[in-house]
Design a protein around this motif. Sequence first.
Motif, mmCIF file in Angstrom:
data_model
loop_
_atom_site.group_PDB
_atom_site.id
_atom_site.type_symbol
_atom_site.label_atom_id
_atom_site.label_comp_id
_atom_site.label_asym_id
_atom_site.label_seq_id
_atom_site.Cartn_x
_atom_site.Cartn_y
_atom_site.Cartn_z
ATOM 1 N N ASN A 175 0.803 -1.283 0.003
ATOM 2 C CA ASN A 175 -0.005 0.074 0.032
ATOM 3 C C ASN A 175 0.890 1.266 0.037
ATOM 4 N N SER A 176 1.997 1.036 0.105
ATOM 5 C CA SER A 176 3.101 2.248 -0.111
ATOM 6 C C SER A 176 3.442 2.622 -1.476
ATOM 7 N N SER A 177 4.155 3.818 -1.588
ATOM 8 C CA SER A 177 4.577 4.264 -2.906
ATOM 9 C C SER A 177 6.037 3.938 -2.920
ATOM 10 N N PRO A 178 6.647 3.928 -4.273
ATOM 11 C CA PRO A 178 8.299 4.058 -4.317
ATOM 12 C C PRO A 178 8.423 5.459 -3.948
ATOM 13 N N VAL A 179 9.906 5.620 -3.402
ATOM 14 C CA VAL A 179 10.290 6.778 -3.212
ATOM 15 C C VAL A 179 11.346 7.290 -4.095
ATOM 16 N N VAL A 180 12.373 6.423 -4.744
ATOM 17 C CA VAL A 180 13.325 6.912 -5.401
ATOM 18 C C VAL A 180 13.220 6.159 -6.928
ATOM 19 N N GLU A 181 12.356 5.024 -6.916
ATOM 20 C CA GLU A 181 12.431 4.177 -8.047
ATOM 21 C C GLU A 181 11.191 4.283 -8.756
ATOM 22 N N GLU A 182 10.937 3.844 -10.215
ATOM 23 C CA GLU A 182 9.541 3.734 -10.490
ATOM 24 C C GLU A 182 8.729 2.715 -10.039
ATOM 25 N N LYS A 183 9.258 1.613 -9.479
ATOM 26 C CA LYS A 183 8.492 0.671 -8.697
ATOM 27 C C LYS A 183 9.259 0.332 -7.352
ATOM 28 N N LYS A 184 8.534 0.027 -6.394
ATOM 29 C CA LYS A 184 9.113 -0.651 -5.260
ATOM 30 C C LYS A 184 9.262 -2.322 -5.504
ATOM 31 N N HIS A 185 10.340 -2.854 -4.987
ATOM 32 C CA HIS A 185 10.624 -4.175 -5.192
ATOM 33 C C HIS A 185 10.719 -4.888 -3.911
ATOM 34 N N ILE A 186 9.841 -5.959 -3.604
ATOM 35 C CA ILE A 186 9.650 -6.598 -2.470
ATOM 36 C C ILE A 186 9.887 -7.985 -2.585
ATOM 37 N N VAL A 187 11.070 -8.235 -2.086
ATOM 38 C CA VAL A 187 11.696 -9.838 -2.229
ATOM 39 C C VAL A 187 11.386 -10.643 -0.751
ATOM 40 N N VAL A 188 10.702 -11.727 -1.002
ATOM 41 C CA VAL A 188 10.137 -12.624 0.069
ATOM 42 C C VAL A 188 10.623 -14.016 0.100
ATOM 43 N N SER A 189 11.278 -14.459 0.994
ATOM 44 C CA SER A 189 11.982 -16.156 0.665
ATOM 45 C C SER A 189 11.405 -16.988 2.002
#
Length: 221
Positions: free
Chosen positions: A61-75
Amino acid sequence: MIILDHHALVFETNFLNAKEDFLRTLGSSLQNNLSNNPDIFIREFARFGIDDAHEIRNLNNSSPVVEEKKHIVVSFEQITLDAQHALLKVIEEPNPQIRFYFFVPSKNILLSTVLSRIMVNPFIKNDEEKPFFEIKKFLALTAKERLALVDTWSTDITKETLTKEAVFTFLKSLRLEVRSLYVGGKDNKTVLLEAIDTALLYGKDIGASYKQLLALVALSV
């Protein structure tokens, strides 16, 4: 390593084994460095539970700060049923500003409803990508020459002298080369990248026409 363009990807591999190649490939597409990047989130779990799913929902639900997209990596090695249901609500209505990358031991630990909304991204280390045809040579050919190659490859696939796995390796390597050569420059090969992703996606289907998929790629250069 190839990272397909999709809002949610799943890799069937241990994140520790893939981390170096994955982050190197992801970093090449970013405007800023990976270190201290506010739009890169990496979470590693032995068991992914409902509270963890709520954290991912908040990030979504949050917006990217410096990139075009926010990247969320989950393992994770395991995931609870209620966490899967919560995760489903997040990915079934994708946020165009968010990209998810899930690393799991097997896609079979995920519900079919979850799997139907994400794309399985093959994991191949950079040093294992050895295409059967030179990528730069393929890009330098004329459209007519590339289509002639496609006819030959299609016949070879039918005769089983060229494996589908080899074609996939070629397409993945082609995508990596195109991203490194063109993306972000004046000659942006978005159409070609989309054609490659289409071939990678539908090439897995039973009865897929490799001739049509490869022709699409050949004509999109």
